[in-house]
Design an enzyme around this catalytic site. Structure first.
Site, PDB file in Angstrom:
ATOM      1  N   SER A 135       0.245  -7.039  -9.686  1.00 50.04           N
ATOM      2  CA  SER A 135       1.182  -7.985  -9.602  1.00 50.04           C
ATOM      3  C   SER A 135       2.550  -7.095  -9.753  1.00 50.04           C
ATOM      4  O   SER A 135       2.675  -6.343 -10.541  1.00 50.04           O
ATOM      5  CB  SER A 135       1.175  -8.887 -10.740  1.00 50.04           C
ATOM      6  OG  SER A 135       2.361  -9.791 -10.427  1.00 50.04           O
TER       7      SER A 135
ATOM      8  N   GLY B 255       0.648  -1.383   0.044  1.00 48.77           N
ATOM      9  CA  GLY B 255       0.158  -0.061  -0.050  1.00 48.77           C
ATOM     10  C   GLY B 255       0.944   1.281  -0.032  1.00 48.77           C
ATOM     11  O   GLY B 255       0.612   2.310  -0.831  1.00 48.77           O
TER      12      GLY B 255
ATOM     13  N   HIS C 295      -2.993 -15.817 -12.967  1.00 46.09           N
ATOM     14  CA  HIS C 295      -1.487 -15.261 -13.246  1.00 46.09           C
ATOM     15  C   HIS C 295      -0.751 -15.836 -12.053  1.00 46.09           C
ATOM     16  O   HIS C 295       0.325 -16.293 -12.560  1.00 46.09           O
ATOM     17  CB  HIS C 295      -1.646 -13.900 -12.963  1.00 46.09           C
ATOM     18  CG  HIS C 295      -0.082 -13.356 -12.596  1.00 46.09           C
ATOM     19  ND1 HIS C 295       0.451 -13.385 -11.547  1.00 46.09           N
ATOM     20  CD2 HIS C 295       0.749 -12.647 -13.630  1.00 46.09           C
ATOM     21  CE1 HIS C 295       1.641 -12.838 -11.481  1.00 46.09           C
ATOM     22  NE2 HIS C 295       1.864 -12.318 -12.948  1.00 46.09           N
ATOM     23  N   ASN C 296      -1.375 -16.028 -10.990  1.00 47.26           N
ATOM     24  CA  ASN C 296      -0.557 -16.631  -9.957  1.00 47.26           C
ATOM     25  C   ASN C 296      -0.367 -18.217  -9.982  1.00 47.26           C
ATOM     26  O   ASN C 296       0.955 -18.627  -9.803  1.00 47.26           O
ATOM     27  CB  ASN C 296      -1.015 -16.460  -8.515  1.00 47.26           C
ATOM     28  CG  ASN C 296      -0.610 -14.861  -8.060  1.00 47.26           C
ATOM     29  OD1 ASN C 296      -0.214 -13.908  -8.740  1.00 47.26           O
ATOM     30  ND2 ASN C 296      -0.428 -14.703  -6.718  1.00 47.26           N
TER      31      ASN C 296
ATOM     32  N   LYS D  88      -6.104 -12.193 -12.116  1.00 47.10           N
ATOM     33  CA  LYS D  88      -4.766 -12.258 -11.254  1.00 47.10           C
ATOM     34  C   LYS D  88      -4.478 -13.497 -10.342  1.00 47.10           C
ATOM     35  O   LYS D  88      -3.317 -14.082 -10.300  1.00 47.10           O
ATOM     36  CB  LYS D  88      -4.998 -11.224 -10.010  1.00 47.10           C
ATOM     37  CG  LYS D  88      -3.788 -11.315  -8.849  1.00 47.10           C
ATOM     38  CD  LYS D  88      -2.488 -11.040  -9.484  1.00 47.10           C
ATOM     39  CE  LYS D  88      -1.265 -10.686  -8.749  1.00 47.10           C
ATOM     40  NZ  LYS D  88      -0.893 -11.439  -7.731  1.00 47.10           N
TER      41      LYS D  88
ATOM     42  N   GLU E   8       2.277 -18.639 -12.377  1.00 47.04           N
ATOM     43  CA  GLU E   8       3.404 -18.222 -11.722  1.00 47.04           C
ATOM     44  C   GLU E   8       3.950 -19.475 -11.035  1.00 47.04           C
ATOM     45  O   GLU E   8       5.189 -19.719 -11.037  1.00 47.04           O
ATOM     46  CB  GLU E   8       3.287 -16.806 -10.469  1.00 47.04           C
ATOM     47  CG  GLU E   8       4.411 -16.676  -9.716  1.00 47.04           C
ATOM     48  CD  GLU E   8       4.014 -15.564  -8.646  1.00 47.04           C
ATOM     49  OE1 GLU E   8       3.244 -14.598  -9.177  1.00 47.04           O
ATOM     50  OE2 GLU E   8       3.835 -15.870  -7.514  1.00 47.04           O
ATOM     51  N   TYR E   9       3.150 -20.022 -10.560  1.00 51.08           N
ATOM     52  CA  TYR E   9       3.554 -21.350  -9.651  1.00 51.08           C
ATOM     53  C   TYR E   9       3.988 -22.338 -10.713  1.00 51.08           C
ATOM     54  O   TYR E   9       5.001 -22.954 -10.370  1.00 51.08           O
ATOM     55  CB  TYR E   9       2.220 -21.875  -8.926  1.00 51.08           C
ATOM     56  CG  TYR E   9       2.007 -21.500  -7.544  1.00 51.08           C
ATOM     57  CD1 TYR E   9       1.832 -20.091  -7.241  1.00 51.08           C
ATOM     58  CD2 TYR E   9       1.670 -22.340  -6.545  1.00 51.08           C
ATOM     59  CE1 TYR E   9       1.494 -19.827  -6.087  1.00 51.08           C
ATOM     60  CE2 TYR E   9       1.247 -21.930  -5.128  1.00 51.08           C
ATOM     61  CZ  TYR E   9       1.174 -20.601  -4.844  1.00 51.08           C
ATOM     62  OH  TYR E   9       0.658 -20.233  -3.792  1.00 51.08           O
TER      63      TYR E   9
HETATM   64  C1  6PG Z   1       2.712 -11.111  -7.537  1.00 53.29           C
HETATM   65  C2  6PG Z   1       2.624 -12.245  -6.688  1.00 53.29           C
HETATM   66  C3  6PG Z   1       2.208 -11.708  -5.460  1.00 53.29           C
HETATM   67  C4  6PG Z   1       2.620 -12.611  -4.266  1.00 53.29           C
HETATM   68  C5  6PG Z   1       2.377 -14.198  -4.296  1.00 53.29           C
HETATM   69  C6  6PG Z   1       3.149 -15.079  -3.671  1.00 53.29           C
HETATM   70  O1  6PG Z   1       1.719 -11.254  -8.700  1.00 53.29           O
HETATM   71  O2  6PG Z   1       2.981  -9.846  -7.395  1.00 53.29           O
HETATM   72  O3  6PG Z   1       2.053 -13.398  -7.191  1.00 53.29           O
HETATM   73  O4  6PG Z   1       0.954 -11.884  -5.271  1.00 53.29           O
HETATM   74  O5  6PG Z   1       4.148 -12.697  -4.167  1.00 53.29           O
HETATM   75  O6  6PG Z   1       0.797 -14.152  -3.778  1.00 53.29           O
HETATM   76  O7  6PG Z   1       2.422 -16.248  -3.541  1.00 53.29           O
HETATM   77  P1  6PG Z   1       2.941 -17.441  -2.650  1.00 53.29           P
HETATM   78  O8  6PG Z   1       3.109 -16.766  -1.336  1.00 53.29           O
HETATM   79  O9  6PG Z   1       1.702 -18.141  -2.667  1.00 53.29           O
HETATM   80  O10 6PG Z   1       3.901 -18.188  -3.529  1.00 53.29           O
END
Ligand code: 6PG
Length: 479
Positions: A130, A16, A188-189, A185, A192-193
């Site tokens: 993100s 924030g 997206h995550n 989003k 990311e995983y």
């Molecule tokens: C982003 C990240 C952010 C966060 C994840 C980490 O897009 O900026 O994804 O949202 O770092 O939530 O996720 P985990 O703790 O589940 O790995």
């Protein structure tokens, strides 16, 4: 107090705070509020000279400081805290005002909140953001959902603070109504995983099968980062792998416990996909791999189970293997993105969001954690054929997978022979082969279901539903 602020941020923890600073640095006046006022004071003391901040001490002051229609950005922990903030602030707002939730909320919660606030004339804008702390400050990728009117009032400001793609376009677009921004989003995550898991598998193969040190693997990733795998996650992987622990002098990766944690958005991606009936197997394997890694007792109890160990290759063999791993990583990455985009398309169809998949790829080109050169190709594929049923239907990606597949299969064979777990690579290849298959064993599954439960089946040569009388004369009846 004069109503001077163009936007307000409540919740001044690191995300924030950095987002508030980003707005201020772009020339907007920003009202600040935090449950504990010390944080507000600290922000102004440390960064006050960066722009026009309007610190406030309580919700009424905060709301009064905002010009109308009010743009109130909530940066608190997802879940209960978001509902508390809404309960506190909504009664102070007027029709036309906007509450922007920038946390990682579950899209179903966002749909509920949007519906409730819509009834009171307030726009609830569930917004994926993100890019972590740095992104929030210097330019994140932003995924706002909500009404068209809210985007008209908010979009230009978001476009200012968002990251810019190489072609200069801002990494923000109006995703669609209600929960669509948080849905996108979340996926997206999930992607990311999957990216992180696939990179992790490539690392482990280079370590165990190629016999490379972490520093050498860092060099390999640096080289890959100059090609088609060019991405933020590959870049930071090289940095992490080349880092040495100051206390022991050992590679950092060797002193960190190998138990991956998660906050839950990857799990949500899979749960939502299960509900929508979308196969996101490589994302699911990434979530399961994190949870398996955390079962320390189970792993300790299982360590003596029989199986092969890795036998590192010679120098020339290792170099050739590393090239094959690059192919396997790239092909698997195409599949996991294909799965993620399929999930977004399915969510969009289910909830009537009309999400533009090309625009989603475009805003992920910079600012976000999965930012990558590759996303410009995905954008181009959807722009060329907006109704593209699957990324694998794009000639370019299909051609690349075709060219990579011999190496991809060879890597899986080597991994299996040497006992190196590669669930992400394997799931991606299985997904690809299942899609290609002329016939799947699903026909047998249908026969089994009909056998034990009279669940009926369809035939390839006639329409209708049928049942075989398995316990009797095995005659077939219309069902
Ligand atoms: C982003 C990240 C952010 C966060 C994840 C980490 O897009 O900026 O994804 O949202 O770092 O939530 O996720 P985990 O703790 O589940 O790995």
């Amino acid at each position: 107090m004069a109503t001077t602020a163009q936007i307000g941020v409540t919740g001044l923890a690191v995300m924030g705070r950095n987002l508030a600073r980003n707005f201020a640095r772009k020339g907007y006046s920003v009202a600040l509020h935090n449950r504990t006022a010390a944080r507000t004071r600290e922000l102004v003391a440390q960064y006050g000279e960066e722009g026009a901040f309007v610190p406030t001490g309580n919700p009424a002051e905060f709301v009064a400081a905002l010009e109308r229609p009010r743009r109130l950005v909530v940066m608190v922990k997802a879940g209960g805290p978001t509902d508390s903030v809404i309960r506190e602030f909504a009664p102070l707002l007027e029709p036309g005002d906007m509450i922007v939730d920038g946390g990682n909320a579950h899209f179903a919660d966002t749909r509920r909140r949007e519906r409730e606030l819509r009834g009171r004339g307030i726009h609830f804008v569930g917004t994926g953001i993100s890019g972590g702390e740095e992104g929030a400050l210097h330019g994140p990728s932003i995924m706002p959902g909500g009404s068209v009117e809210s985007y008209a009032a908010l979009g230009p400001m978001l476009e200012e603070v968002a990251a810019k793609a190489a072609d200069g376009s801002p990494c923000v677009t109006h995703i669609g109504p209600d929960g669509s921004g948080h849905f996108v989003k979340t996926v997206h995550n999930g992607i990311e995983y999957a990216d992180m898991q696939l990179i992790g598998e490539a690392y482990q193969l280079l370590r165990d099968v190629a016999g490379y040190s972490p520093a050498r693997i860092a060099d390999v990733f640096r080289e890959w980062n100059t090609g088609r795998l060019d991405s933020y996650l590959v870049q930071i992987t090289a940095d992490v792998l080349s880092h040495r622990d100051a206390a022991t002098g050992k590679p950092f990766v060797d002193v960190v416990e190998d138990r991956a944690e998660q906050k839950g958005t990857g799990r949500w991606t899979v749960q939502i996909a299960l509900d929508l009936g979308v196969p996101v197997s490589s994302i699911a394997e990434a979530v399961f791999a994190r949870s398996l890694s955390g079962h320390a007792d189970l792993r300790a109890a299982s360590r003596a189970l029989p199986g092969p160990g890795a036998r590192p290759l010679d120098e020339a063999g290792a170099a050739a293997f590393a090239r094959q791993v690059e192919q396997a990583l790239y092909a698997s990455k195409i599949v996991s993105y294909t799965q993620g985009f399929h999930e977004i398309a399915a969510g969009s169809a289910e909830y009537g969001w009309d999400v533009d998949l090309g625009a989603v790829a475009a805003i992920w080109r910079n600012g976000c954690i999965i930012r990558a050169a590759f996303l410009d190709r995905i954008r181009a594929a959807y722009d060329a054929r907006p109704g593209l049923p699957s990324l694998l239907g794009d000639e370019g990606f299909a051609g690349e997978i075709g060219a990579a597949q011999d190496d991809w299969r060879a890597v899986l064979v080597a991994a299996t022979r040497q006992g190196v777990p590669v669930p992400g690579f394997a799931a991606a290849l299985a997904h690809y082969d299942a899609l290609r298959a002329e016939r799947l064993p699903a026909a047998l599954t249908q026969g089994q279901r009909d056998y034990f439960g009279a669940h009926t089946y369809r035939r390839v040569d006639r329409s209708g539903s049928f049942h075989t009388v398995w316990g009797g004369d095995r005659s077939e009846v219309d069902a």
